[in-house]
Write a protein that holds these residues in place. Structure first.
Motif, PDB file in Angstrom:
ATOM      1  N   PHE A 119       0.754  -1.177   0.046  1.00 45.00           N
ATOM      2  CA  PHE A 119      -0.117  -0.158  -0.012  1.00 45.00           C
ATOM      3  C   PHE A 119       0.697   1.383  -0.068  1.00 45.00           C
ATOM      4  CE2 PHE A 119      -3.570   2.535   0.757  1.00 45.00           C
ATOM      5  CZ  PHE A 119      -4.801   1.942   0.184  1.00 45.00           C
ATOM      6  N   PRO A 120       1.792   1.314  -1.126  1.00 44.51           N
ATOM      7  CA  PRO A 120       2.454   2.656  -1.213  1.00 44.51           C
ATOM      8  C   PRO A 120       1.790   4.091  -1.321  1.00 44.51           C
ATOM      9  CG  PRO A 120       2.637   1.591  -3.329  1.00 44.51           C
ATOM     10  CD  PRO A 120       1.847   0.665  -2.301  1.00 44.51           C
ATOM     11  N   LEU A 121       2.057   5.216  -0.766  1.00 42.52           N
ATOM     12  CA  LEU A 121       1.375   6.449  -1.018  1.00 42.52           C
ATOM     13  C   LEU A 121       2.773   7.483  -1.196  1.00 42.52           C
ATOM     14  CD1 LEU A 121      -1.626   6.197   1.241  1.00 42.52           C
ATOM     15  CD2 LEU A 121      -1.769   6.397  -1.242  1.00 42.52           C
ATOM     16  N   TYR A 122       2.432   8.359  -1.899  1.00 45.54           N
ATOM     17  CA  TYR A 122       3.380   9.397  -2.039  1.00 45.54           C
ATOM     18  C   TYR A 122       2.921  10.613  -1.280  1.00 45.54           C
ATOM     19  CZ  TYR A 122       6.300  13.399  -3.699  1.00 45.54           C
ATOM     20  OH  TYR A 122       7.240  14.456  -3.586  1.00 45.54           O
ATOM     21  N   ALA A 123       3.529  11.375  -0.399  1.00 44.17           N
ATOM     22  CA  ALA A 123       3.256  12.526   0.293  1.00 44.17           C
ATOM     23  C   ALA A 123       3.848  13.548   0.043  1.00 44.17           C
ATOM     24  CB  ALA A 123       3.647  12.062   1.967  1.00 44.17           C
ATOM     25  N   SER A 124       3.266  14.596  -0.244  1.00 43.72           N
ATOM     26  CA  SER A 124       3.943  15.883  -0.772  1.00 43.72           C
ATOM     27  C   SER A 124       5.031  16.324   0.044  1.00 43.72           C
ATOM     28  CB  SER A 124       2.802  17.111  -1.096  1.00 43.72           C
ATOM     29  OG  SER A 124       2.342  17.228   0.374  1.00 43.72           O
ATOM     30  N   LEU A 137       7.683   8.506   0.850  1.00 46.46           N
ATOM     31  CA  LEU A 137       7.153   7.435   0.416  1.00 46.46           C
ATOM     32  C   LEU A 137       6.572   6.744   1.595  1.00 46.46           C
ATOM     33  CD1 LEU A 137       6.424   5.046  -1.809  1.00 46.46           C
ATOM     34  CD2 LEU A 137       8.364   4.117  -1.440  1.00 46.46           C
ATOM     35  N   LEU A 138       5.138   6.587   1.805  1.00 44.26           N
ATOM     36  CA  LEU A 138       4.530   5.986   2.926  1.00 44.26           C
ATOM     37  C   LEU A 138       4.381   4.414   2.359  1.00 44.26           C
ATOM     38  CD1 LEU A 138       2.021   8.831   3.893  1.00 44.26           C
ATOM     39  CD2 LEU A 138       4.401   8.465   4.476  1.00 44.26           C
ATOM     40  N   PHE A 139       4.374   3.689   3.498  1.00 45.28           N
ATOM     41  CA  PHE A 139       4.054   2.281   2.848  1.00 45.28           C
ATOM     42  C   PHE A 139       3.778   1.385   4.123  1.00 45.28           C
ATOM     43  CE2 PHE A 139       8.671   2.431   3.204  1.00 45.28           C
ATOM     44  CZ  PHE A 139       8.940   1.324   3.807  1.00 45.28           C
ATOM     45  N   LEU A 140       3.057   0.291   4.253  1.00 47.65           N
ATOM     46  CA  LEU A 140       2.611  -0.515   5.287  1.00 47.65           C
ATOM     47  C   LEU A 140       3.305  -1.956   5.274  1.00 47.65           C
ATOM     48  CD1 LEU A 140      -1.298  -0.698   5.443  1.00 47.65           C
ATOM     49  CD2 LEU A 140       0.406   0.359   7.288  1.00 47.65           C
ATOM     50  N   GLY A 167      16.888   7.989   1.782  1.00 48.05           N
ATOM     51  CA  GLY A 167      16.938   7.862   2.967  1.00 48.05           C
ATOM     52  C   GLY A 167      16.325   6.591   3.686  1.00 48.05           C
ATOM     53  N   VAL A 168      16.632   6.220   4.957  1.00 47.87           N
ATOM     54  CA  VAL A 168      16.020   4.919   5.546  1.00 47.87           C
ATOM     55  C   VAL A 168      14.628   5.283   5.813  1.00 47.87           C
ATOM     56  CG1 VAL A 168      18.196   4.266   6.225  1.00 47.87           C
ATOM     57  CG2 VAL A 168      16.759   5.762   7.825  1.00 47.87           C
ATOM     58  N   ALA A 169      13.948   4.263   5.974  1.00 51.36           N
ATOM     59  CA  ALA A 169      12.552   4.154   6.493  1.00 51.36           C
ATOM     60  C   ALA A 169      12.460   4.251   7.997  1.00 51.36           C
ATOM     61  CB  ALA A 169      11.669   3.181   5.811  1.00 51.36           C
ATOM     62  N   VAL A 170      11.449   4.907   8.367  1.00 50.18           N
ATOM     63  CA  VAL A 170      11.230   5.231   9.875  1.00 50.18           C
ATOM     64  C   VAL A 170       9.662   4.899  10.259  1.00 50.18           C
ATOM     65  CG1 VAL A 170      13.035   6.469  10.350  1.00 50.18           C
ATOM     66  CG2 VAL A 170      10.862   7.522   9.854  1.00 50.18           C
ATOM     67  N   PRO A 171       9.274   4.093  11.304  1.00 48.65           N
ATOM     68  CA  PRO A 171       7.676   3.965  11.632  1.00 48.65           C
ATOM     69  C   PRO A 171       7.389   5.562  11.888  1.00 48.65           C
ATOM     70  CG  PRO A 171       9.079   3.488  13.381  1.00 48.65           C
ATOM     71  CD  PRO A 171       9.978   3.624  12.275  1.00 48.65           C
ATOM     72  N   THR A 228       2.073  -1.252  10.569  1.00 48.68           N
ATOM     73  CA  THR A 228       2.844   0.033  10.851  1.00 48.68           C
ATOM     74  C   THR A 228       3.242   0.910   9.552  1.00 48.68           C
ATOM     75  OG1 THR A 228       3.827  -1.191  12.663  1.00 48.68           O
ATOM     76  CG2 THR A 228       4.887   0.898  11.846  1.00 48.68           C
ATOM     77  N   LEU A 229       2.724   2.013   9.542  1.00 50.31           N
ATOM     78  CA  LEU A 229       2.992   2.947   8.572  1.00 50.31           C
ATOM     79  C   LEU A 229       4.576   3.551   8.496  1.00 50.31           C
ATOM     80  CD1 LEU A 229       1.455   4.204   6.160  1.00 50.31           C
ATOM     81  CD2 LEU A 229       0.985   6.128   7.507  1.00 50.31           C
ATOM     82  N   MET A 230       5.204   3.195   7.484  1.00 50.00           N
ATOM     83  CA  MET A 230       6.385   3.619   7.389  1.00 50.00           C
ATOM     84  C   MET A 230       6.493   4.948   6.402  1.00 50.00           C
ATOM     85  SD  MET A 230       7.913   1.066   9.327  1.00 50.00           S
ATOM     86  CE  MET A 230       9.638   1.563   8.935  1.00 50.00           C
ATOM     87  N   ALA A 231       7.785   5.737   6.575  1.00 50.17           N
ATOM     88  CA  ALA A 231       7.852   6.795   5.811  1.00 50.17           C
ATOM     89  C   ALA A 231       9.319   6.734   5.408  1.00 50.17           C
ATOM     90  CB  ALA A 231       7.583   7.900   6.292  1.00 50.17           C
ATOM     91  N   ALA A 232       9.765   6.949   4.073  1.00 54.15           N
ATOM     92  CA  ALA A 232      10.960   7.087   3.827  1.00 54.15           C
ATOM     93  C   ALA A 232      11.165   8.007   2.736  1.00 54.15           C
ATOM     94  CB  ALA A 232      11.575   5.987   2.995  1.00 54.15           C
ATOM     95  N   PRO A 233      12.415   8.954   2.996  1.00 55.89           N
ATOM     96  CA  PRO A 233      12.491  10.230   1.926  1.00 55.89           C
ATOM     97  C   PRO A 233      12.527   9.601   0.395  1.00 55.89           C
ATOM     98  CG  PRO A 233      13.975  10.319   3.915  1.00 55.89           C
ATOM     99  CD  PRO A 233      13.672   8.755   3.754  1.00 55.89           C
ATOM    100  N   PHE A 234      11.778  10.201  -0.350  1.00 56.68           N
ATOM    101  CA  PHE A 234      11.720   9.996  -1.955  1.00 56.68           C
ATOM    102  C   PHE A 234      11.884  11.065  -2.639  1.00 56.68           C
ATOM    103  CE2 PHE A 234       9.022   8.752  -5.644  1.00 56.68           C
ATOM    104  CZ  PHE A 234       9.631   7.529  -6.060  1.00 56.68           C
ATOM    105  N   ASP A 235      12.769  10.939  -3.973  1.00 52.82           N
ATOM    106  CA  ASP A 235      13.034  11.980  -4.940  1.00 52.82           C
ATOM    107  C   ASP A 235      11.963  11.553  -5.869  1.00 52.82           C
ATOM    108  OD1 ASP A 235      13.825  13.423  -6.982  1.00 52.82           O
ATOM    109  OD2 ASP A 235      15.827  13.648  -6.017  1.00 52.82           O
ATOM    110  N   VAL A 236      11.184  12.512  -6.325  1.00 54.75           N
ATOM    111  CA  VAL A 236      10.062  12.339  -7.190  1.00 54.75           C
ATOM    112  C   VAL A 236      10.629  12.479  -8.487  1.00 54.75           C
ATOM    113  CG1 VAL A 236       8.977  14.232  -7.298  1.00 54.75           C
ATOM    114  CG2 VAL A 236       7.463  12.467  -7.817  1.00 54.75           C
TER     115      VAL A 236
END
Length: 402
Positions: free
Chosen positions: A221-226, A230-233, A252-256, A237-245
């Motif tokens: 379930f990936p989602l891009y946040a403005s 990159l958000l994903f499950l 960067g690394v993903a964190v909860p 647990t919803l994780m977030a990782a820095p993503f260059d669009v």
């Protein structure tokens, strides 16, 4: 359903400030629940965060679509059906239009949020497994359960459906799609079979170059946040990782971020995020769907629910035999799907003995049990996707017989 406001992108420690996070909880009205949350997405949010749209099960067995703005105390019903399901309700970038799939009619439709008739965008789509409106509003991208290694693209005003074949290293089924800002690429998840319950591979596909990148080896379930994440499950647990669009790379690394987000065993979740950072999600505990006991209660009055069976399971359909309701037909989803097909089975529950007996048949896929008026016989529908047939039959075994 809960929501929170997403913080701004990370800044250097010297300038670090902690934005206030506001949390709200929205409880669905009594006797309402999200439509088939384990099978598809039932919610979406306007890009500016001002409104949410969601599909619920109706008492008639169909679905209702509701729109609620932040200023509204009461949600507005914008579509209703006594038999169809509304899959993947998705708002246009300007919030004026809504698209959704109707699997019973094998089509995707579009309608104005303010009301009016529906327009068919495309047909012959049996099981839509992902739907995303491009940020420009020009086109839609979809995934279809019966088309592995394929993305579908259609003009937002309708027209021919373009099939985009993806050169995966092995045959893969696609779920969960989101077109990224700029309309240049799309996020999606691949699985090894239609009903694969293992974590999927989160990938990104470039419409411009045809390149595919694997971003997360195990997630869903990936989602891009403005904010540039990159958000994903992963295991609720919803994780977030820095993503260059622009480069389509993780930086960067993903964190909860949020724990105890409801997630079905097939990776489905009820999550949506707006451009202003408002995150809507259904809360839940654990990855597996809660096991349900069979119970009976009156629809009117304050009577307590009467548990009529201690047997647990994922029940899809019940039918009570007249005249005394001693026998109940249970359409129960199997805990373990067939690797390719998946199936459901029907048993007859004897309430007095609390014994459930499988309804023996050569037809594995049994659905929609209905009793005869005298309660003696049961009729079920059966189907086979590969052989492309559907039939209604009456098993030889009498209800309550030996």
């Amino acid at each position: 359903i809960g929501w929170l406001f997403w913080p701004e992108p990370p800044v250097p420690p010297a300038e670090l400030s902690q934005p206030a996070v506001e949390r709200y909880t929205y409880t669905l009205p009594q006797r309402e629940s999200l439509a088939s949350p384990a099978s598809f997405s039932s919610i979406d949010v306007a890009r500016d965060g001002s409104a949410i749209v969601y599909a619920v099960r109706s008492l008639s067995g169909g679905n209702d679509l509701f729109l609620r703005t932040r200023a509204d105390l009461v949600p507005k019903r914008i579509a209703s059906s006594t038999r169809e399901q509304f899959r993947f309700p998705t708002l246009s970038p300007d919030g004026e239009w809504l698209v959704y799939g109707i699997p019973e009619e094998m089509r995707v439709v579009k309608r104005a949020v303010r009301g009016g008739p529906t327009t068919t965008l495309c047909r012959e789509l049996k099981y839509v497994d992902g739907l995303s409106w491009s940020p420009s509003g020009d086109f839609l991208v979809m995934a279809e359960n019966e088309k592995p290694d394929t993305l579908l693209r259609v003009n937002a005003n309708g027209g021919p459906v373009e099939e985009i074949k993806l050169p995966h290293e092995e045959k893969s089924w696609i779920r969960f799609v989101q077109v990224l800002p700029g309309d240049r690429a799309v996020l999606y998840v691949t699985f090894q079979s239609r009903y694969d319950r293992s974590p999927g591979k989160i990938r990104v596909f470039s419409f411009e170059t045809g390149e595919i990148k694997e971003l997360i080896p195990a997630g869903t379930f990936p989602l891009y946040a403005s904010s540039g994440h990159l958000l994903f499950l992963v295991d609720s647990t919803l994780m977030a990782a820095p993503f260059d669009v622009d480069s389509l790379d993780l930086t960067g690394v993903a964190v909860p971020v949020v724990e105890e987000v409801w997630q079905s065993r097939y990776g489905w979740a009820q999550i949506a995020i707006s451009d202003d950072g408002t995150l809507y999600y259904r809360q839940g505990e654990g990855q597996e769907e809660a096991l349900k006991s069979i119970y009976l209660r009156q629809l009117e009055g304050d009577t307590e629910a009467e548990t009529i069976s201690a047997k647990s399971g994922l029940y899809r359909q019940l039918a009570i035999a007249p005249p005394d309701g001693r026998y109940i037909a249970i359409q129960k989803e199997l805990n373990d799907y067939d690797e390719e097909e998946g199936s459901t089975t029907i048993s007859i529950l004897d309430r007095l003995r609390d014994v459930a007996t499988p309804l023996g048949s050569e037809h594995a896929k049994q659905v929609e049990p209905v009793f005869s008026p005298d309660g003696t016989w049961i009729y079920v529908a059966s189907y086979d996707e590969e052989e492309n047939w559907f039939g209604i039959y009456r098993p030889r075994r009498e209800v309550g017989g030996e």
